[in-house]
Enzyme design. Structure first.
Site, PDB file in Angstrom:
ATOM      1  N   ASP A 309       0.866  -1.171   0.000  1.00  0.00           N
ATOM      2  CA  ASP A 309       0.000   0.000   0.000  1.00  0.00           C
ATOM      3  C   ASP A 309       0.911   1.231   0.000  1.00  0.00           C
ATOM      4  O   ASP A 309       2.143   1.136   0.027  1.00  0.00           O
ATOM      5  CB  ASP A 309      -0.975  -0.029   1.184  1.00  0.00           C
ATOM      6  CG  ASP A 309      -2.201   0.866   0.916  1.00  0.00           C
ATOM      7  OD1 ASP A 309      -2.160   1.670  -0.036  1.00  0.00           O
ATOM      8  OD2 ASP A 309      -3.193   0.777   1.670  1.00  0.00           O
TER       9      ASP A 309
HETATM   10  C1  BGC Z   1      -5.189   3.160   0.273  1.00  0.00           C
HETATM   11  C2  BGC Z   1      -5.526   2.077  -0.723  1.00  0.00           C
HETATM   12  C3  BGC Z   1      -5.457   2.625  -2.125  1.00  0.00           C
HETATM   13  C4  BGC Z   1      -4.091   3.234  -2.358  1.00  0.00           C
HETATM   14  C5  BGC Z   1      -3.911   3.790  -3.754  1.00  0.00           C
HETATM   15  C6  BGC Z   1      -3.923   3.907  -0.095  1.00  0.00           C
HETATM   16  O1  BGC Z   1      -3.735   5.034   0.703  1.00  0.00           O
HETATM   17  O2  BGC Z   1      -5.044   2.586   1.549  1.00  0.00           O
HETATM   18  O3  BGC Z   1      -6.812   1.558  -0.445  1.00  0.00           O
HETATM   19  O4  BGC Z   1      -5.732   1.598  -3.036  1.00  0.00           O
HETATM   20  O5  BGC Z   1      -3.907   4.296  -1.435  1.00  0.00           O
HETATM   21  O6  BGC Z   1      -4.627   4.927  -3.965  1.00  0.00           O
END
Ligand code: BGC
Length: 748
Positions: A309
């Site tokens: 993430d």
């Molecule tokens: C979130 C994810 C998301 C990713 C990309 C992160 O901050 O936790 O759910 O897919 O960002 O945008």
């Protein structure tokens, strides 16, 4: 390494058939991947494992280009650093929806850069399309996942998957960071609305239906694309309710509540898994070999790739202090099983991993493994031989898709209270509509809508209707709006009370302003004082008040709900939500949504419906404001004649159950029958009841239908003392409505 099988019986829930053709094409892809890998340099390999944000290739926002990419930056990323993946809409941190044309240009530009590389390996562009293609202007934006769960309708979730995939493909996008398979058992968590609620079985069915609609049988089809399960695993259960804070989940709880949805998603064919951004039992998700490798690979047999993430490998050092340097953080994460790093703003991962492999600290075999997985998905998704993009006409925001969305919104809204049949309202009633949630589209949609936070009301489409406007459109009487234009605007109580005097009924719209992720953290589920003051003032007028709540998590409405005759829980019903709520308020649609969570009576009353016996012992009680599965209709239903085919069942045998449902009222309506199981005595304490099957049907007045359920043996299983999934002989109860039947599991 001991390999336990935790997924013995999911086949009845998830059809994961692998045809001869699929096997052949898997072999073919395997050969292609091996060939390609053998001709790649170490730099090219590590580049494939690197994912950067749009900002790394983007021109400054002020230039407002139709193609917002900076060519030199793009070439630096793709040609010099060989990056394998890019994510996000322009421009972080605001991330704004783009037109189809802009996306297409961007995608063409990115792939043209990839074409210039030595091996021409395509870049995979990922996006969060969590309730439709939310970063493409004018796309069909569905109810959020918590609402989709409230529909108890897997067919609608399947269609949402189909429509989302098609609309992403129209714009040329290639990979969707959805669905969230985390279980929503912590109501404070600001991402609760991204989940399918508190129940494992419901989330499994809704999530896998979405995946099947989105991916079909062939990921390379022109209208399909890969999904990504997130956030593996345990992210959704922070002990203090704040996003990205520690969870403490013992291995039994993990296996009982948090792993099964991911396992089902893997079986349904999702080729990518995003890692938990926080930590469980003191181990950050990105450092957890046990979860990422032993369980995900060894037990679940996941063959796709894992992606970190946002910035989370760096954070093993900068935040968690688990690593002594950024370089050590990269080593820990890659060795734990992270295949791709969402870095996202620089090439540090690329550079550090290069050093680590050259010094022998990370074996080349681990790099080859990760890169093979990524390339396999790129082949499976057809990126090496791209199909022509789908035409906008007939594939994007079609009338049919909008109608499906409206139906999803209608089925996702829960009528929680209707004393004295205050609803439906008459079309000629004079209605005062009030409250900060009454005249905003953003409040119907929540986060990940047009922008990341979803709160830019001015960017919302002009042709969609708020609750107030939808009521006005349908009314033959007077519909007036007063009080609290937004969550930040002051509410003129006196003026609103004055206005109420000339109306027959008050529709009071309360809730939460949109938010996503950590920005949505709160310290209490209590509603803010300004909204409570408005509610009290409206109740004091003596006019009938209908409370409509729009929110991403269950804010405490008890003092209001107890004093008003009508309560509608709208959660985040999406772009057609205003019209859907008006349909229900006026009785043009007979409500049938049911709660996918227990709605707490007070901030600390957060016991889930599948509580343990000890949670209802002596002074302890399960006493929510509205229980899981609650939801009224304008007609009435009765279930009767619950029967289990055999009262003695052999181990390994399916269990056949049937029950009658009758529409005892005077309107056609839909009812979902929920079948619960209780294990009477077991070697580990078992829930008082657990949902094992459900079916939604439509019945005319007076009509009866007999519903049949077949429960697989898996339905009786649980995680035993030694942390293996087991089935024990003994007595069980099955429950629907007010009825219970018993059976015993008798033989080995
Ligand atoms: C979130 C994810 C998301 C990713 C990309 C992160 O901050 O936790 O759910 O897919 O960002 O945008």
């Amino acid at each position: 390494m001991q390999i336990k099988s935790i997924g013995l019986f999911f086949t009845l829930y998830v059809i994961a058939g692998c045809s001869v053709n699929a096997q052949e094409s898997n072999r073919e892809i395997g050969n292609k991947v091996r060939n390609l890998l053998s001709s790649m340099t170490l730099e090219e390999k590590i580049g494939q494992m690197t994912q950067v944000d749009f900002a790394v290739i983007g021109a400054p926002e002020q230039l407002n280009l139709e193609n917002p990419i900076d060519q030199a930056k793009l070439e630096d990323a793709v040609l010099n650093h060989h990056v394998g993946s890019i994510l996000n809409a322009p421009y972080t941190p605001h991330n704004k929806a783009q037109s189809i044309e802009t996306w297409r240009k961007m995608m063409r530009t990115v792939q043209a850069a990839a074409e210039k590389t030595r091996l021409k390996i395509p870049v995979i562009y990922g996006i969060d399309a969590v309730h439709g293609a939310n970063y493409t202007q004018n796309s069909v934006l569905f109810p959020q996942a918590i609402n989709m769960a409230a529909t108890f309708n897997p067919e609608l979730s399947f269609k949402e998957g189909e429509i989302t995939a098609r609309e992403l493909r129209v714009a040329g996008l290639q990979w969707n960071f959805s669905p969230v398979m985390d279980i929503g058992r912590q109501p404070l968590w600001p991402r609760l609305w991204e989940t399918y609620g508190e129940d494992v079985y419901l989330a499994t069915v809704l999530g896998t239906s979405f995946i099947k609609g989105h991916q079909g049988d062939d990921l390379s089809a022109a209208d399909k694309l890969p999904t990504c399960l997130k956030h593996y695993v345990g992210y959704s259960f922070p002990i203090n309710g704040k996003d990205r804070t520690p969870a403490w989940i013992g291995e039994r709880m993990l296996r009982e509540y948090f792993l099964p949805t991911f396992e089902a998603g893997v079986k349904a064919g999702t080729p990518a898994v995003m890692v938990n951004s926080a930590e469980v039992d003191g181990i950050p998700g990105h450092a957890n070999y046990h979860y990422l490798t032993t369980i995900l690979r060894g037990e679940m047999g996941f063959k796709g790739f894992t992606v970190s993430d946002w910035e989370d490998i760096k954070r093993l050092y900068s935040r968690d202090k688990l690593a002594a340097s950024e370089k050590e953080a990269v080593k820990i994460a890659v060795l734990a099983g992270v295949d791709m790093s969402m870095v996202p703003f620089d090439f540090s991962f690329y550079e550090l991993l290069l050093e680590l492999v050259k010094s022998g600290e990370v074996p080349l075999s681990r790099i080859d493994e990760a890169v093979s997985r990524i390339l396999t998905v790129k082949y499976q998704a057809g990126l090496f031989e791209p199909k022509p993009l789908l035409a906008e006409a007939g594939n994007f925001a079609t009338a049919e898709a909008i109608e499906t969305n409206r139906q999803a919104a209608r089925e996702s809204i829960v009528l929680a209270k209707n004393d004295g049949h205050v609803l439906p309202l008459k079309k000629d009633a004079n209605i005062l509509v009030t409250g900060p949630a009454a005249n905003l589209l953003s409040v119907l949609n929540g986060g990940w809508t047009i922008t990341w936070q979803g709160d830019q009301e001015s960017l919302y489409p002009r042709d969609k209707l708020t609750i107030f406007k939808a009521l006005q459109k349908k009314s033959t009487g007077k519909v007036t709006y007063a009080g609290g234009a937004s969550f930040d605007a002051p509410i003129d109580l006196q003026k609103t009370v004055e206005a109420a005097k000339t109306h027959d009924v008050i529709v009071l719209c309360l809730g939460e302003k949109p938010y996503a992720e950590t920005q949505g953290n709160i310290d209490s589920l209590t509603l803010d004082q300004a909204q409570l003051d408005l509610a009290n003032a409206m109740i004091a007028t003596g006019k009938p008040v209908i409370l409509v709540v729009l929110e991403g998590r269950p804010r405490i409405i008890t003092p209001v709900a107890e004093q008003v005759p009508g309560v509608i829980l709208g959660f985040l019903p999406g772009m057609e939500g205003g019209e859907a709520i008006a349909d229900i308020l006026y009785g043009d649609y007979n409500p049938n949504g049911k709660l996918p969570i227990s709605y707490p009576r007070s901030t600390n009353g957060i016991t889930p419906y599948d509580y343990k016996p000890i949670e209802s012992f002596e002074q302890n009680t399960y006493n929510p404001l509205y229980p899981f599965g609650h939801g009224l209709s304008y007609t009435s239903f009765e279930t009767s004649g619950l029967r289990v085919e055999k009262d003695k069942i052999n181990k390994g045998e399916a269990i056949k159950v049937s029950v009658n449902v009758k529409n005892t009222g005077s309107l056609t309506g839909k009812e979902t029958v929920l079948l619960y199981l209780n294990d009477v005595a077991a070697s580990v304490t078992r829930p008082n009841k657990q949902l094992k099957a459900f079916k939604k049907i439509e019945l005319d007045p007076g009509q009866t239908e007999r519903i049949n359920f077949t429960l697989p043996p898996y339905a009786l299983s649980f995680i035993g003392v030694d942390l293996e999934r087991i089935v024990e002989l003994g007595d069980f109860k099955l429950m629907t409505g007010n009825e219970t039947v018993n059976f015993s599991l008798t033989k080995q």
